[in-house]
Write an enzyme that holds these catalytic residues in place. Structure first.
Site, PDB file in Angstrom:
ATOM      1  N   ARG A 236      39.107  32.394  52.710  1.00 44.40           N
ATOM      2  CA  ARG A 236      38.502  31.069  52.860  1.00 44.40           C
ATOM      3  C   ARG A 236      39.529  30.017  52.449  1.00 44.40           C
ATOM      4  O   ARG A 236      40.210  30.165  51.433  1.00 44.40           O
ATOM      5  CB  ARG A 236      37.259  30.932  51.973  1.00 44.40           C
ATOM      6  CG  ARG A 236      36.014  31.596  52.549  1.00 44.40           C
ATOM      7  CD  ARG A 236      35.502  30.834  53.786  1.00 44.40           C
ATOM      8  NE  ARG A 236      34.369  31.465  54.431  1.00 44.40           N
ATOM      9  CZ  ARG A 236      34.429  32.351  55.423  1.00 44.40           C
ATOM     10  NH1 ARG A 236      35.591  32.754  55.883  1.00 44.40           N
ATOM     11  NH2 ARG A 236      33.334  32.839  55.981  1.00 44.40           N
ATOM     12  N   GLU A 265      39.312  23.352  58.284  1.00 43.50           N
ATOM     13  CA  GLU A 265      39.236  23.957  59.623  1.00 43.50           C
ATOM     14  C   GLU A 265      37.918  23.677  60.347  1.00 43.50           C
ATOM     15  O   GLU A 265      37.847  23.827  61.576  1.00 43.50           O
ATOM     16  CB  GLU A 265      39.445  25.473  59.552  1.00 43.50           C
ATOM     17  CG  GLU A 265      38.250  26.230  58.992  1.00 43.50           C
ATOM     18  CD  GLU A 265      38.486  27.728  58.872  1.00 43.50           C
ATOM     19  OE1 GLU A 265      39.617  28.188  59.031  1.00 43.50           O
ATOM     20  OE2 GLU A 265      37.504  28.436  58.593  1.00 43.50           O
ATOM     21  N   HIS A 297      41.353  31.429  62.260  1.00 41.02           N
ATOM     22  CA  HIS A 297      40.227  32.248  61.789  1.00 41.02           C
ATOM     23  C   HIS A 297      39.926  33.404  62.769  1.00 41.02           C
ATOM     24  O   HIS A 297      38.763  33.670  63.098  1.00 41.02           O
ATOM     25  CB  HIS A 297      38.975  31.373  61.596  1.00 41.02           C
ATOM     26  CG  HIS A 297      38.107  31.865  60.468  1.00 41.02           C
ATOM     27  ND1 HIS A 297      37.692  31.086  59.435  1.00 41.02           N
ATOM     28  CD2 HIS A 297      37.578  33.088  60.222  1.00 41.02           C
ATOM     29  CE1 HIS A 297      36.950  31.781  58.607  1.00 41.02           C
ATOM     30  NE2 HIS A 297      36.866  33.011  59.065  1.00 41.02           N
TER      31      HIS A 297
HETATM   32  P1  NAD Z   1      33.276  41.361  49.435  1.00 42.93           P
HETATM   33  O1  NAD Z   1      32.126  40.691  48.785  1.00 42.93           O
HETATM   34  O2  NAD Z   1      33.087  42.747  49.964  1.00 42.93           O
HETATM   35  O3  NAD Z   1      34.534  41.416  48.423  1.00 42.93           O
HETATM   36  C1  NAD Z   1      34.878  40.343  47.596  1.00 42.93           C
HETATM   37  C2  NAD Z   1      35.380  40.891  46.276  1.00 42.93           C
HETATM   38  O4  NAD Z   1      35.730  39.781  45.454  1.00 42.93           O
HETATM   39  C3  NAD Z   1      34.332  41.710  45.515  1.00 42.93           C
HETATM   40  O5  NAD Z   1      34.881  42.967  45.146  1.00 42.93           O
HETATM   41  C4  NAD Z   1      34.004  40.840  44.299  1.00 42.93           C
HETATM   42  O6  NAD Z   1      33.709  41.595  43.129  1.00 42.93           O
HETATM   43  C5  NAD Z   1      35.266  40.030  44.124  1.00 42.93           C
HETATM   44  N1  NAD Z   1      35.036  38.747  43.442  1.00 42.93           N
HETATM   45  C6  NAD Z   1      34.041  37.854  43.664  1.00 42.93           C
HETATM   46  N2  NAD Z   1      34.177  36.782  42.851  1.00 42.93           N
HETATM   47  C7  NAD Z   1      35.297  37.004  42.114  1.00 42.93           C
HETATM   48  C8  NAD Z   1      35.958  36.258  41.095  1.00 42.93           C
HETATM   49  N3  NAD Z   1      35.507  35.069  40.677  1.00 42.93           N
HETATM   50  N4  NAD Z   1      37.076  36.787  40.564  1.00 42.93           N
HETATM   51  C9  NAD Z   1      37.534  38.008  40.947  1.00 42.93           C
HETATM   52  N5  NAD Z   1      36.945  38.762  41.898  1.00 42.93           N
HETATM   53  C10 NAD Z   1      35.840  38.255  42.477  1.00 42.93           C
HETATM   54  O7  NAD Z   1      33.777  40.361  50.583  1.00 42.93           O
HETATM   55  P2  NAD Z   1      34.566  40.756  51.906  1.00 42.93           P
HETATM   56  O8  NAD Z   1      33.595  41.116  52.974  1.00 42.93           O
HETATM   57  O9  NAD Z   1      35.658  41.698  51.548  1.00 42.93           O
HETATM   58  O10 NAD Z   1      35.176  39.318  52.304  1.00 42.93           O
HETATM   59  C11 NAD Z   1      36.271  38.776  51.607  1.00 42.93           C
HETATM   60  C12 NAD Z   1      36.629  37.396  52.158  1.00 42.93           C
HETATM   61  O11 NAD Z   1      37.010  37.501  53.541  1.00 42.93           O
HETATM   62  C13 NAD Z   1      35.478  36.391  52.118  1.00 42.93           C
HETATM   63  O12 NAD Z   1      35.979  35.135  51.707  1.00 42.93           O
HETATM   64  C14 NAD Z   1      35.046  36.291  53.568  1.00 42.93           C
HETATM   65  O13 NAD Z   1      34.452  35.051  53.851  1.00 42.93           O
HETATM   66  C15 NAD Z   1      36.381  36.456  54.267  1.00 42.93           C
HETATM   67  N6  NAD Z   1      36.296  36.828  55.700  1.00 42.93           N
HETATM   68  C16 NAD Z   1      37.266  36.350  56.539  1.00 42.93           C
HETATM   69  C17 NAD Z   1      37.218  36.667  57.884  1.00 42.93           C
HETATM   70  C18 NAD Z   1      38.267  36.180  58.834  1.00 42.93           C
HETATM   71  O14 NAD Z   1      38.142  36.363  60.049  1.00 42.93           O
HETATM   72  N7  NAD Z   1      39.347  35.574  58.354  1.00 42.93           N
HETATM   73  C19 NAD Z   1      36.164  37.467  58.379  1.00 42.93           C
HETATM   74  C20 NAD Z   1      35.224  37.972  57.485  1.00 42.93           C
HETATM   75  C21 NAD Z   1      35.289  37.650  56.129  1.00 42.93           C
END
Ligand code: NAD
Length: 332
Positions: A236, A265, A297
């Site tokens: 993000r 974005e 994205h």
């Molecule tokens: P997820 O919830 O499976 O994993 C996130 C991890 O971050 C978890 O293990 C959680 O414990 C950890 N976390 C949360 N808050 C935290 C903090 N304050 N400090 C340390 N660790 C923390 O999420 P995901 O499905 O792996 O998605 C990860 C990111 O990817 C998200 O921001 C999502 O929006 C983004 N994303 C991007 C795209 C893209 O096309 N670029 C697509 C899907 C998701």
């Protein structure tokens, strides 16, 4: 036969939705328009609806949907910030999302970008475009297996990035509020972000955007990175102070970056702005920076991910229609 009406439906989604409907013996009807007061009548007689809402949702529509016998909205994305979840619930509308779709797609794109940064893909491409086929240090790459990679947020996507990278033999540091003991053989979890950035050659962000993580990578933290660090954000835009990243790319320690998300974005992504000026100097600076690989994205954007989004959203719609429940409900 159950009928689900789909709004904001694109041609590529339509093909996948039709295949799903045939298999489930469900009737689907479609429009490429969003759900508004004007388009509400299109859902007349339907048992449920499926949306890819982008703009804030008109809260007056919840009661009107309920009056039409529709008790759910299946959103085709992970984010549901466009809805007032409480207002929906109070009006008898269950909202579902698609919490995860092909995390492998984002993880594979991350590995691609890491390799492109290490092998100076921008420079090679520019040279070839100029028909300059010489070799010099400007396009001399580095070996991934010799680099220490920090995965910041080791969840669905981050854990896959770690697993894929382990094939290259590089040490992997992890930062997560909930370390996963099952990943202990793969990820060397660290408690301090300051210590992690001081050790890593490559930093890859995979955190959700929350109050705690907003602008986590600020000027202070970026200044503690190792000289020559490669920085990736596939998560993000607002996890990162973009201005501070640009300064640190120009003055070091960051050597290059790959950004699939950008904090401004919202109004830009998915628009064709060919030939038009973009009134955002920060975004222009990203687009023109020689050491940034920008993508709009698209890390998730694969055939598999689009199919999973469509199918999981429709599965959730059907589940609510048939049972009143769905594991993807966000306001039950
Ligand atoms: P997820 O919830 O499976 O994993 C996130 C991890 O971050 C978890 O293990 C959680 O414990 C950890 N976390 C949360 N808050 C935290 C903090 N304050 N400090 C340390 N660790 C923390 O999420 P995901 O499905 O792996 O998605 C990860 C990111 O990817 C998200 O921001 C999502 O929006 C983004 N994303 C991007 C795209 C893209 O096309 N670029 C697509 C899907 C998701």
């Amino acid at each position: 036969m159950v009928r689900i009406h789909c709004y904001n439906m694109s041609q590529e989604e339509l093909v996948l939705a039709e295949a799903w409907a045939q298999h489930r013996h469900v009737q689907l009807t479609y429009t490429d328009q969003p759900l508004t007061v004007e388009t509400l009548a299109l859902a007349e007689g339907a048992d449920g609806i499926c949306l890819a809402q982008m703009e804030p949702f008109d809260t007056s529509l919840y009661a009107r949907l309920f009056q039409m016998g529709i008790k759910q909205i299946a959103q085709r994305s992970a984010g549901v910030d466009m809805y007032d979840l409480l207002a929906a619930k109070e009006n008898g509308i269950t909202i579902t999302n698609v919490p995860s779709y092909s995390p492998e797609s984002i993880a594979e794109f991350t590995v691609l970008r890491i390799l492109q940064l290490l092998r100076l893909e921008n420079g090679i491409r520019q040279n070839v475009e100029k028909r300059d086929f010489t070799w010099d240090v400007a396009i001399r790459g580095q070996v991934l297996g010799e680099k220490t990679v920090a995965v910041i947020g080791v969840g669905r996507i981050g854990s896959r990035v770690a697993r894929f990278l382990s094939a290259f033999g590089c040490p992997i540091l992890g930062y997560d509020i909930c370390p996963d003991p099952e990943l202990a053989d793969l990820v060397d979890y660290q408690d301090s972000l300051e210590e992690i950035v001081a050790q890593a050659d490559i930093i890859s962000l995979h955190l959700p955007l929350t109050q705690e993580t907003e602008y986590l990578f600020d000027r202070g933290l970026l200044s503690r990175c190792k000289p020559g660090t490669l920085f990736l954000n596939m998560a993000r835009g607002r996890l990162l102070d973009t201005r501070a990243l640009l300064d640190s790319l120009n003055e070091r320690p960051i050597a290059a970056a790959a950004l699939d998300t950008f904090e401004g974005e919202g109004e830009l992504v998915r628009q064709d702005l060919q030939g038009q000026d973009i009134a955002d100097p920060l975004f222009e600076a990203i687009l023109h920076h020689p050491h940034i690989l920008y993508s709009p994205h698209v890390a998730y954007y694969t055939e598999t991910a689009v199919r999973e989004i469509v199918e999981q959203a429709l599965d959730a719609a059907l589940s609510i229609i048939e049972t009143g429940q769905s594991e993807n409900s966000v306001n039950a």
